[in-house]
Design a protein around this motif. Structure first.
Motif, PDB file in Angstrom:
ATOM      1  N   ALA A 189      17.134  -8.885  39.375  1.00 39.78           N
ATOM      2  CA  ALA A 189      17.239  -7.470  39.011  1.00 39.78           C
ATOM      3  C   ALA A 189      17.828  -7.264  37.620  1.00 39.78           C
ATOM      4  CB  ALA A 189      18.089  -6.729  40.050  1.00 39.78           C
ATOM      5  N   LEU A 190      18.858  -8.035  37.283  1.00 37.81           N
ATOM      6  CA  LEU A 190      19.607  -7.796  36.043  1.00 37.81           C
ATOM      7  C   LEU A 190      19.308  -8.792  34.924  1.00 37.81           C
ATOM      8  CD1 LEU A 190      23.094  -7.009  37.639  1.00 37.81           C
ATOM      9  CD2 LEU A 190      21.344  -5.376  36.883  1.00 37.81           C
ATOM     10  N   GLY A 191      18.596  -9.865  35.225  1.00 30.97           N
ATOM     11  CA  GLY A 191      18.397 -10.906  34.218  1.00 30.97           C
ATOM     12  C   GLY A 191      19.646 -11.725  34.004  1.00 30.97           C
ATOM     13  N   TYR A 192      20.557 -11.722  34.980  1.00 24.67           N
ATOM     14  CA  TYR A 192      21.804 -12.464  34.891  1.00 24.67           C
ATOM     15  C   TYR A 192      21.571 -13.934  35.233  1.00 24.67           C
ATOM     16  CZ  TYR A 192      25.140  -8.578  34.289  1.00 24.67           C
ATOM     17  OH  TYR A 192      25.883  -7.545  33.798  1.00 24.67           O
ATOM     18  N   VAL A 193      22.570 -14.742  34.936  1.00 25.54           N
ATOM     19  CA  VAL A 193      22.551 -16.174  35.222  1.00 25.54           C
ATOM     20  C   VAL A 193      23.833 -16.531  35.966  1.00 25.54           C
ATOM     21  CG1 VAL A 193      21.107 -16.742  33.212  1.00 25.54           C
ATOM     22  CG2 VAL A 193      23.611 -16.761  32.994  1.00 25.54           C
ATOM     23  N   ARG A 206       8.000   7.072  30.864  1.00 25.98           N
ATOM     24  CA  ARG A 206       9.290   6.595  31.385  1.00 25.98           C
ATOM     25  C   ARG A 206       9.224   6.460  32.909  1.00 25.98           C
ATOM     26  NH1 ARG A 206      11.178  10.365  27.622  1.00 25.98           N
ATOM     27  NH2 ARG A 206      11.852  11.772  29.282  1.00 25.98           N
ATOM     28  N   TRP A 207       8.628   7.434  33.582  1.00 31.32           N
ATOM     29  CA  TRP A 207       8.520   7.379  35.040  1.00 31.32           C
ATOM     30  C   TRP A 207       7.672   6.192  35.476  1.00 31.32           C
ATOM     31  CZ3 TRP A 207      11.007   8.199  39.099  1.00 31.32           C
ATOM     32  CH2 TRP A 207      10.413   8.321  40.356  1.00 31.32           C
ATOM     33  N   ALA A 208       6.611   5.906  34.739  1.00 30.45           N
ATOM     34  CA  ALA A 208       5.763   4.748  35.065  1.00 30.45           C
ATOM     35  C   ALA A 208       6.575   3.452  34.954  1.00 30.45           C
ATOM     36  CB  ALA A 208       4.545   4.702  34.149  1.00 30.45           C
ATOM     37  N   ARG A 209       7.428   3.344  33.928  1.00 32.42           N
ATOM     38  CA  ARG A 209       8.268   2.144  33.772  1.00 32.42           C
ATOM     39  C   ARG A 209       9.280   2.044  34.908  1.00 32.42           C
ATOM     40  NH1 ARG A 209       8.253   3.806  28.513  1.00 32.42           N
ATOM     41  NH2 ARG A 209      10.453   4.421  28.578  1.00 32.42           N
ATOM     42  N   ILE A 210       9.864   3.164  35.305  1.00 29.62           N
ATOM     43  CA  ILE A 210      10.820   3.173  36.415  1.00 29.62           C
ATOM     44  C   ILE A 210      10.132   2.696  37.691  1.00 29.62           C
ATOM     45  CG2 ILE A 210      12.164   4.692  37.937  1.00 29.62           C
ATOM     46  CD1 ILE A 210      12.694   6.424  35.366  1.00 29.62           C
ATOM     47  N   ARG A 211       8.957   3.219  37.968  1.00 28.64           N
ATOM     48  CA  ARG A 211       8.249   2.848  39.200  1.00 28.64           C
ATOM     49  C   ARG A 211       7.803   1.391  39.159  1.00 28.64           C
ATOM     50  NH1 ARG A 211       4.385   6.413  41.976  1.00 28.64           N
ATOM     51  NH2 ARG A 211       5.208   5.172  43.674  1.00 28.64           N
ATOM     52  N   ALA A 251      10.905  -0.615  39.917  1.00 28.71           N
ATOM     53  CA  ALA A 251      11.206  -0.501  41.353  1.00 28.71           C
ATOM     54  C   ALA A 251      10.267  -1.396  42.160  1.00 28.71           C
ATOM     55  CB  ALA A 251      11.105   0.954  41.810  1.00 28.71           C
ATOM     56  N   GLY A 252       8.994  -1.429  41.802  1.00 32.48           N
ATOM     57  CA  GLY A 252       8.039  -2.300  42.488  1.00 32.48           C
ATOM     58  C   GLY A 252       8.403  -3.771  42.340  1.00 32.48           C
ATOM     59  N   ARG A 253       8.832  -4.166  41.150  1.00 30.03           N
ATOM     60  CA  ARG A 253       9.248  -5.557  40.914  1.00 30.03           C
ATOM     61  C   ARG A 253      10.446  -5.901  41.801  1.00 30.03           C
ATOM     62  NH1 ARG A 253      12.627  -8.783  37.754  1.00 30.03           N
ATOM     63  NH2 ARG A 253      13.907  -7.024  37.071  1.00 30.03           N
ATOM     64  N   LEU A 254      11.368  -4.965  41.954  1.00 26.88           N
ATOM     65  CA  LEU A 254      12.559  -5.217  42.757  1.00 26.88           C
ATOM     66  C   LEU A 254      12.256  -5.196  44.253  1.00 26.88           C
ATOM     67  CD1 LEU A 254      15.158  -3.327  40.572  1.00 26.88           C
ATOM     68  CD2 LEU A 254      14.667  -5.782  40.666  1.00 26.88           C
ATOM     69  N   VAL A 255      11.244  -4.461  44.667  1.00 21.35           N
ATOM     70  CA  VAL A 255      10.796  -4.536  46.065  1.00 21.35           C
ATOM     71  C   VAL A 255      10.258  -5.939  46.336  1.00 21.35           C
ATOM     72  CG1 VAL A 255       9.019  -3.739  47.687  1.00 21.35           C
ATOM     73  CG2 VAL A 255      10.388  -2.071  46.421  1.00 21.35           C
ATOM     74  N   GLU A 256       9.480  -6.472  45.407  1.00 16.58           N
ATOM     75  CA  GLU A 256       8.952  -7.837  45.561  1.00 16.58           C
ATOM     76  C   GLU A 256      10.088  -8.861  45.637  1.00 16.58           C
ATOM     77  OE1 GLU A 256       6.024  -8.724  42.574  1.00 16.58           O
ATOM     78  OE2 GLU A 256       4.791  -6.997  43.142  1.00 16.58           O
ATOM     79  N   ALA A 257      11.215  -8.571  44.992  1.00 15.57           N
ATOM     80  CA  ALA A 257      12.366  -9.483  44.994  1.00 15.57           C
ATOM     81  C   ALA A 257      13.237  -9.317  46.237  1.00 15.57           C
ATOM     82  CB  ALA A 257      13.211  -9.259  43.737  1.00 15.57           C
TER      83      ALA A 257
END
Length: 146
Positions: free
Chosen positions: A24-28, A100-105, A108-114
């Motif tokens: 989600a955050l690109g953290y390590v 902006r809304w398209a990027r948010i969605r 969100a889709g990427r994070l659902v997959e995660a």
């Protein structure tokens, strides 16, 4: 000088949440504090109960050193209520409200997959989500000045 903060999430599965929040955050994974070579060595200095181990926690950091560190610690009690503090993930980029809304969605889709779950959408503004253990967070556009 302003104080720096770390965020701590309680959990039942530290590895599961660490994997999600790294995505989600690109953290390590944060290296252990010097002079320790491993987290296990670092934890050995504390008189932990026998039933606690290195796998009971995870420590994450922003690889650029900008964002707060994130500690993920196993606790025995389950989550029972809504978070009083939550994380907002800000999606970068400019453009029209529709862009902006398209990027948010998309995020969100990427994070659902995660492993995340969409709890609510506030059309054009933000998406309320939960991580794999039910901790709420939001996905929104970055501030115009960012």
């Amino acid at each position: 000088m302003a104080a720096r903060i770390d965020l701590t999430l309680d959990c039942t599965d530290a590895k599961l949440l660490a994997d999600f929040w790294k995505t989600a955050l690109g953290y390590v994974d944060e290296p252990p504090p010097a002079p320790f070579g491993t987290r296990e060595e670092w934890l050995a200095q504390f008189d932990l109960p026998e039933d606690e181990s290195e796998g009971d926690g995870a420590w994450l950091c922003d690889p650029d050193g900008v964002g707060p560190r994130l500690s993920i610690l196993m606790v025995r009690e389950p989550k029972t209520a809504k978070n009083r503090l939550h994380i907002d993930i800000r999606v970068p980029g400019h453009g029209s409200p529709a862009e902006r809304w398209a990027r948010i969605r998309t995020e969100a889709g990427r994070l659902v997959e995660a492993g995340g779950t969409v709890l609510a959408e506030f059309d054009g503004h933000h998406v309320v989500m939960a991580d794999p253990e039910g901790n709420e967070f939001c996905v929104a556009a970055a501030a115009a000045s960012a």
